[in-house]
Design a protein around this motif. Structure first.
Motif, PDB file in Angstrom:
ATOM      1  N   CYS A   1      13.661  19.629   2.391  1.00  0.00           N
ATOM      2  CA  CYS A   1      14.529  18.548   1.434  1.00  0.00           C
ATOM      3  C   CYS A   1      15.527  17.265   2.157  1.00  0.00           C
ATOM      4  CB  CYS A   1      15.964  19.334   1.347  1.00  0.00           C
ATOM      5  SG  CYS A   1      16.333  20.472   0.166  1.00  0.00           S
ATOM      6  N   ALA A   2      14.624  16.884   1.243  1.00  0.00           N
ATOM      7  CA  ALA A   2      14.575  15.052   1.701  1.00  0.00           C
ATOM      8  C   ALA A   2      15.661  14.568   0.621  1.00  0.00           C
ATOM      9  CB  ALA A   2      13.026  14.523   1.674  1.00  0.00           C
ATOM     10  N   ILE A   3      16.534  13.347   2.322  1.00  0.00           N
ATOM     11  CA  ILE A   3      17.916  12.922   1.758  1.00  0.00           C
ATOM     12  C   ILE A   3      17.415  11.774   1.884  1.00  0.00           C
ATOM     13  CG2 ILE A   3      20.075  12.585   1.981  1.00  0.00           C
ATOM     14  CD1 ILE A   3      20.321  15.360   2.174  1.00  0.00           C
ATOM     15  N   GLY A   4      17.860  10.308   0.749  1.00  0.00           N
ATOM     16  CA  GLY A   4      17.602   9.036   0.753  1.00  0.00           C
ATOM     17  C   GLY A   4      19.626   8.074   0.765  1.00  0.00           C
ATOM     18  N   ILE A   5      19.577   7.362   1.266  1.00  0.00           N
ATOM     19  CA  ILE A   5      21.356   7.668   1.416  1.00  0.00           C
ATOM     20  C   ILE A   5      21.940   6.042   2.466  1.00  0.00           C
ATOM     21  CG2 ILE A   5      22.167   9.308   3.507  1.00  0.00           C
ATOM     22  CD1 ILE A   5      24.420   9.727   1.544  1.00  0.00           C
ATOM     23  N   SER A   6      22.778   5.671   1.924  1.00  0.00           N
ATOM     24  CA  SER A   6      22.867   4.000   2.971  1.00  0.00           C
ATOM     25  C   SER A   6      24.864   4.296   2.585  1.00  0.00           C
ATOM     26  CB  SER A   6      21.863   2.843   1.704  1.00  0.00           C
ATOM     27  OG  SER A   6      22.998   2.102   2.448  1.00  0.00           O
ATOM     28  N   THR A   7      24.872   3.171   1.923  1.00  0.00           N
ATOM     29  CA  THR A   7      26.685   2.814   1.248  1.00  0.00           C
ATOM     30  C   THR A   7      27.456   3.788   1.409  1.00  0.00           C
ATOM     31  OG1 THR A   7      25.734   0.802   1.715  1.00  0.00           O
ATOM     32  CG2 THR A   7      28.011   1.099   1.324  1.00  0.00           C
ATOM     33  N   GLY A   8      28.084   4.486   1.936  1.00  0.00           N
ATOM     34  CA  GLY A   8      28.684   6.104   2.069  1.00  0.00           C
ATOM     35  C   GLY A   8      28.395   6.794   3.045  1.00  0.00           C
ATOM     36  N   GLY A   9      27.228   6.775   3.020  1.00  0.00           N
ATOM     37  CA  GLY A   9      26.482   7.984   3.946  1.00  0.00           C
ATOM     38  C   GLY A   9      26.902   8.801   4.491  1.00  0.00           C
ATOM     39  N   PRO A  10      27.626   8.431   5.887  1.00  0.00           N
ATOM     40  CA  PRO A  10      28.333   9.528   6.861  1.00  0.00           C
ATOM     41  C   PRO A  10      29.139   9.876   6.313  1.00  0.00           C
ATOM     42  CG  PRO A  10      27.486   6.712   7.822  1.00  0.00           C
ATOM     43  CD  PRO A  10      27.589   6.587   6.300  1.00  0.00           C
ATOM     44  N   ILE A  11      29.629   9.442   5.416  1.00  0.00           N
ATOM     45  CA  ILE A  11      31.551  10.612   4.850  1.00  0.00           C
ATOM     46  C   ILE A  11      30.336  11.700   4.133  1.00  0.00           C
ATOM     47  CG2 ILE A  11      33.557  10.690   3.707  1.00  0.00           C
ATOM     48  CD1 ILE A  11      32.962   7.533   3.901  1.00  0.00           C
ATOM     49  N   ALA A  12      29.574  11.428   2.952  1.00  0.00           N
ATOM     50  CA  ALA A  12      28.810  12.061   2.254  1.00  0.00           C
ATOM     51  C   ALA A  12      27.884  13.435   2.492  1.00  0.00           C
ATOM     52  CB  ALA A  12      28.166  11.627   1.342  1.00  0.00           C
ATOM     53  N   LEU A  13      27.130  12.736   3.589  1.00  0.00           N
ATOM     54  CA  LEU A  13      26.732  13.614   4.489  1.00  0.00           C
ATOM     55  C   LEU A  13      27.378  14.554   5.835  1.00  0.00           C
ATOM     56  CD1 LEU A  13      22.997  10.877   6.388  1.00  0.00           C
ATOM     57  CD2 LEU A  13      23.461  13.432   4.514  1.00  0.00           C
ATOM     58  N   ARG A  14      28.969  14.114   6.033  1.00  0.00           N
ATOM     59  CA  ARG A  14      29.644  15.302   6.738  1.00  0.00           C
ATOM     60  C   ARG A  14      30.284  16.426   5.534  1.00  0.00           C
ATOM     61  NH1 ARG A  14      32.206  15.468  11.255  1.00  0.00           N
ATOM     62  NH2 ARG A  14      31.353  13.647  11.743  1.00  0.00           N
ATOM     63  N   GLN A  15      30.612  15.620   4.454  1.00  0.00           N
ATOM     64  CA  GLN A  15      31.443  16.644   3.302  1.00  0.00           C
ATOM     65  C   GLN A  15      29.692  17.868   3.071  1.00  0.00           C
ATOM     66  OE1 GLN A  15      31.951  14.363   0.287  1.00  0.00           O
ATOM     67  NE2 GLN A  15      32.061  16.615  -1.504  1.00  0.00           N
ATOM     68  N   LEU A  16      28.644  17.240   3.095  1.00  0.00           N
ATOM     69  CA  LEU A  16      27.891  17.771   2.567  1.00  0.00           C
ATOM     70  C   LEU A  16      27.115  19.160   4.198  1.00  0.00           C
ATOM     71  CD1 LEU A  16      24.206  16.571   1.117  1.00  0.00           C
ATOM     72  CD2 LEU A  16      24.215  18.244   3.150  1.00  0.00           C
ATOM     73  N   PHE A  17      26.949  18.736   5.028  1.00  0.00           N
ATOM     74  CA  PHE A  17      27.139  19.511   5.799  1.00  0.00           C
ATOM     75  C   PHE A  17      27.938  20.507   6.398  1.00  0.00           C
ATOM     76  CE2 PHE A  17      23.274  16.735   7.198  1.00  0.00           C
ATOM     77  CZ  PHE A  17      22.333  17.372   7.205  1.00  0.00           C
ATOM     78  N   GLN A  18      28.866  20.140   6.293  1.00  0.00           N
ATOM     79  CA  GLN A  18      29.905  21.133   6.245  1.00  0.00           C
ATOM     80  C   GLN A  18      29.902  22.544   5.807  1.00  0.00           C
ATOM     81  OE1 GLN A  18      33.850  18.307   5.821  1.00  0.00           O
ATOM     82  NE2 GLN A  18      32.897  18.140   8.167  1.00  0.00           N
ATOM     83  N   LYS A  19      29.093  22.209   4.312  1.00  0.00           N
ATOM     84  CA  LYS A  19      28.890  22.917   3.348  1.00  0.00           C
ATOM     85  C   LYS A  19      28.250  23.844   3.632  1.00  0.00           C
ATOM     86  CE  LYS A  19      32.638  21.391   0.185  1.00  0.00           C
ATOM     87  NZ  LYS A  19      33.183  22.473   0.329  1.00  0.00           N
TER      88      LYS A  19
END
Length: 364
Positions: A176-194
């Motif tokens: 799974c490859a993810i491309g992300i920028s502004t707002g990324g740290p918050i979104a990634l934290r939410q994603l990885f917690q799940k």
């Protein structure tokens, strides 16, 4: 009447985006004042040297944005941010961070505490770097402005229907490859917690960040996740159940090594003004592992990732976009969605669910 005394009319959608600056550097206060005062879309409300002097003004003026320095006397950026988010939760905060190890750590803590984004202060005050900082900050304010109308296209109103390709992709996907920028740290934290701990594939991420920051981002995310998250190292073979973040200031490709999919970290040129670039990561997967890859484009400014997604789609990868409602900025997902490149449009929680389903049933 001074700029600090001007009333703020919150109900007029045609008004400018209002900004207040908190920075102990006179140079930066003047630079930001001059930049914002000359911009037709931004209203400069005033400035303060630290949080102690800023908080009464913020209460009075109710700015849309506070531009907040990390290191200040008496009341530093973290202390000021805590007060702002407690007393003025609707005010958006962008941190100004030094490009140091300590600055990176504090900035990532600030993002966890509710700052919406950050802009790095260049070292040494070079004119070109300062201009880039001011331009980046201005563009982020406009992209994150709460007063812009949101227009949703028909393609975004519901998930794009699943088709027969998905069945094949779910069987074969191991990256799974993810491309992300502004707002990324918050979104990634939410994603990885799940995500569960028993993933049998790998995750690779291109998050737009400068050097130093990505290492601390990986450490921060690992503390909240059930899997190991680390900066990618040149030559290492991708392991099951591990997420790899492209190092800031470097490019990352996934190549076919002697022992399987491997990271290639290198000092290539910027693409879409980005280093790391989502396009470069996605194109390497399109060339080497298209049928094993699910690519996900998430919150961020600009269009980095669009060209890489076109190559992935052409070569048979399965594509997902984060939906507008859960994005901090619906920039990077916008064009792939509008052009029908993606197979599904999902919020962060459903992206986590999809990754879990894909990488729990397969192996590299």
């Amino acid at each position: 009447m001074s700029a600090l005394e001007l009333p703020v009319e919150k109900n007029k959608t045609s008004r400018k985006t209002s900004v207040f600056i908190v920075d102990d550097s006179l140079v930066y206060r003047n630079l930001l004042r001059n930049t914002f005062s000359q911009d037709g879309e931004i209203e400069f409300l005033g400035a303060a040297i630290d949080g102690k002097f800023a908080l009464p003004k913020i209460a009075q003026l109710k700015p849309d944005f506070v531009i907040l320095d990390v290191e200040m006397p008496q009341m530093n950026g973290i202390q000021t941010l805590e007060e702002i988010k407690s007393k003025f939760p609707d005010t958006k905060v962008i941190m100004l961070s030094s490009l140091t190890q300590e600055g990176a750590k504090i900035t990532l803590k600030a993002l966890d505490m509710g700052a919406i984004d950050f802009v790095p202060k260049p070292n040494g005050g070079q004119e070109g770097a300062l201009s880039e900082t001011l331009e980046l900050l201005t563009s982020k304010i406009k992209a994150l402005s709460p007063i812009k109308p949101i227009i949703q296209s028909p393609a975004e109103k519901k998930n794009i229907p699943v088709n027969i390709v998905q069945t094949r992709r779910e069987k074969d996907c191991s990256i799974c490859a993810i491309g992300i920028s502004t707002g990324g740290p918050i979104a990634l934290r939410q994603l990885f917690q799940k995500l569960p701990s028993d993933l049998s594939g790998s995750i690779v991420i291109a998050q737009h960040m400068p050097p130093l920051f990505t290492n601390y981002l990986a450490e921060s995310l690992s503390q909240a996740a059930n899997i190991l998250i680390k900066e990618a190292e040149d030559g290492e073979v991708l392991r099951k159940g591990v997420a790899y973040i492209a190092p800031g200031g470097k490019q990352l490709e996934i190549i076919n090594g002697n022992s399987g999919p491997s990271a290639r970290v290198f000092n290539g040129p910027e693409e879409e003004l980005c280093k790391p670039s989502v396009n470069i990561l996605f194109r390497s997967l399109a060339e080497n592992f298209p049928k094993e890859t699910t690519a996900i484009i998430m919150t961020g400014m600009g269009e980095d990732g669009y060209l890489g997604m076109k190559e992935l789609k052409k070569n048979g990868a399965y594509l997902i976009a984060q939906n507008r409602e859960s994005c901090t900025v619906f920039g990077m997902p916008n064009r792939p969605v509008q052009e029908g490149l993606v197979d599904e449009v999902l919020d962060v929680d459903h992206i986590a669910e999809k990754i879990s389903n894909l990488l729990q049933r397969n192996s590299l």
